[in-house]
Design an enzyme around this catalytic site. Structure first.
Site, short mmCIF file in Angstrom:
data_model
loop_
_atom_site.label_atom_id
_atom_site.label_comp_id
_atom_site.label_asym_id
_atom_site.label_seq_id
_atom_site.Cartn_x
_atom_site.Cartn_y
_atom_site.Cartn_z
N ARG A 18 0.83 -1.20 0.00
CA ARG A 18 0.00 0.00 0.00
C ARG A 18 0.87 1.26 0.00
O ARG A 18 1.64 1.47 0.94
CB ARG A 18 -0.83 -0.04 1.29
CG ARG A 18 -1.66 1.17 1.52
CD ARG A 18 -2.21 1.19 2.94
NE ARG A 18 -3.03 2.36 3.11
CZ ARG A 18 -3.32 2.91 4.28
NH1 ARG A 18 -2.89 2.37 5.40
NH2 ARG A 18 -4.05 3.99 4.33
N TYR A 23 4.17 4.69 3.17
CA TYR A 23 4.15 3.80 4.35
C TYR A 23 5.34 2.84 4.40
O TYR A 23 5.46 2.10 5.38
CB TYR A 23 2.83 3.02 4.38
CG TYR A 23 1.62 3.93 4.51
CD1 TYR A 23 1.47 4.74 5.63
CD2 TYR A 23 0.66 4.02 3.49
CE1 TYR A 23 0.39 5.60 5.76
CE2 TYR A 23 -0.43 4.87 3.61
CZ TYR A 23 -0.55 5.66 4.74
OH TYR A 23 -1.63 6.51 4.87
N HIS A 81 -8.95 9.93 12.28
CA HIS A 81 -9.56 11.20 11.89
C HIS A 81 -11.08 11.18 11.93
O HIS A 81 -11.72 12.17 11.61
CB HIS A 81 -9.08 11.58 10.47
CG HIS A 81 -7.64 11.24 10.24
ND1 HIS A 81 -6.62 11.85 10.95
CD2 HIS A 81 -7.03 10.32 9.44
CE1 HIS A 81 -5.46 11.32 10.56
NE2 HIS A 81 -5.69 10.39 9.65
N ASP A 88 -13.85 6.80 22.58
CA ASP A 88 -14.68 6.53 23.77
C ASP A 88 -14.34 5.17 24.38
O ASP A 88 -14.34 5.02 25.60
CB ASP A 88 -16.17 6.58 23.41
CG ASP A 88 -16.69 8.01 23.28
OD1 ASP A 88 -15.95 8.96 23.60
OD2 ASP A 88 -17.85 8.17 22.85
N GLU A 99 -0.40 6.44 20.74
CA GLU A 99 -0.87 6.53 19.35
C GLU A 99 0.35 6.48 18.43
O GLU A 99 1.34 7.18 18.68
CB GLU A 99 -1.63 7.85 19.18
CG GLU A 99 -2.09 8.14 17.77
CD GLU A 99 -2.77 9.51 17.65
OE1 GLU A 99 -3.06 10.16 18.69
OE2 GLU A 99 -3.01 9.92 16.50
N LEU A 102 2.81 5.52 10.94
CA LEU A 102 4.00 5.35 10.10
C LEU A 102 4.41 6.69 9.48
O LEU A 102 5.57 7.08 9.51
CB LEU A 102 3.71 4.34 8.98
CG LEU A 102 3.43 2.93 9.45
CD1 LEU A 102 2.15 2.40 8.84
CD2 LEU A 102 4.59 2.01 9.13
N SER A 103 3.43 7.37 8.90
CA SER A 103 3.69 8.67 8.28
C SER A 103 3.50 9.75 9.34
O SER A 103 3.02 9.48 10.44
CB SER A 103 2.72 8.90 7.12
OG SER A 103 1.39 9.03 7.60
N ARG A 108 0.77 15.96 5.73
CA ARG A 108 -0.04 15.46 4.62
C ARG A 108 -1.30 16.32 4.43
O ARG A 108 -1.29 17.49 4.74
CB ARG A 108 -0.34 13.98 4.90
CG ARG A 108 0.95 13.17 5.07
CD ARG A 108 0.69 11.71 5.33
NE ARG A 108 -0.05 11.11 4.23
CZ ARG A 108 -0.68 9.93 4.31
NH1 ARG A 108 -0.64 9.23 5.44
NH2 ARG A 108 -1.33 9.46 3.27
N ARG A 112 -6.00 15.08 7.64
CA ARG A 112 -5.27 14.14 8.52
C ARG A 112 -4.71 14.85 9.75
O ARG A 112 -4.12 14.23 10.62
CB ARG A 112 -4.13 13.46 7.77
CG ARG A 112 -4.61 12.56 6.66
CD ARG A 112 -3.46 11.77 6.05
NE ARG A 112 -3.82 11.34 4.71
CZ ARG A 112 -4.50 10.22 4.44
NH1 ARG A 112 -4.85 9.40 5.40
NH2 ARG A 112 -4.79 9.92 3.19
C1 DQA Z 1 -1.69 6.32 9.23
C2 DQA Z 1 -2.05 7.75 8.81
C3 DQA Z 1 -3.54 7.88 8.51
O1 DQA Z 1 -3.86 9.20 8.11
C4 DQA Z 1 -3.95 6.93 7.41
O2 DQA Z 1 -5.35 6.97 7.19
C5 DQA Z 1 -3.49 5.53 7.64
C6 DQA Z 1 -2.17 5.29 8.22
C7 DQA Z 1 -0.17 6.13 9.38
O3 DQA Z 1 0.22 5.15 10.02
O4 DQA Z 1 0.63 6.92 8.86
O5 DQA Z 1 -4.16 4.58 7.26
O6 DQA Z 1 -2.29 6.06 10.49
#
Ligand code: DQA
Length: 146
Positions: A18, A23, A81, A88, A99, A102-103, A108, A112
């Site tokens: 993907r 990523y 998002h 909740d 949390e 990867l990005s 972006r 996001r």
């Molecule tokens: C993500 C960032 C999110 O915006 C995106 O929808 C993902 C991957 C990341 O790991 O960078 O699916 O959570």
């Protein structure tokens, strides 16, 4: 024995294929295997789950309470998002969580930039590709050891 649960949201099963320019080329299996090794080397218990379903992730978070999970590391993916329900669930079980992304979502698209998780997370790790998980798991271990 303290227990770390690693949760992955939608489309992360496709890691490796993907949008590799965003990523990276690591697969979800290799990320989970590396995380398991890290956690078990610290003599802690590890489990993980990826789901494309919000309901399944909520059920896993609720189950984490009865399973005595000490800390959750979660990449909510696109649910970051959108999902008040996942937020909740994490607040309901009152298990600290990190949390992870990867990005770096802040570099972006504008949509996001808002996370339903960051203001209630213990910490946020983002932008290091698969290493984001390595750093987040390392921080989770250190948090539990202190
Ligand atoms: C993500 C960032 C999110 O915006 C995106 O929808 C993902 C991957 C990341 O790991 O960078 O699916 O959570």
């Amino acid at each position: 024995m303290a227990h770390i649960l690693l949760l992955h949201g939608p489309n992360l099963n496709l890691l490796g294929q993907r949008e590799p320019e965003v990523y990276g080329s690591d697969t979800l299996d290799s990320i989970n295997m590396a995380a398991k090794k890290q956690v078990e080397a610290a003599n802690l218990r590890f489990s993980s789950l990826q789901s494309n379903s919000e309901a399944e992730l909520i059920n896993a978070i609720q189950h984490a309470k009865t399973d005595n999970v000490s800390l959750i590391v979660i990449n909510p993916a696109a649910f970051t998002h959108t999902s008040v329900a996942l937020r909740d669930a994490l607040l309901a079980v009152d298990i600290p969580f990190i949390e992870v992304h990867l990005s770096n979502p802040h570099r972006r698209e504008a949509f996001r930039r808002h996370s339903y998780f960051s203001d209630v997370a213990l910490a946020v790790v983002a932008g290091f590709g698969a290493d984001s998980y390595r750093y987040a798991i390392d921080a989770a271990i250190k948090t539990l050891q202190h």
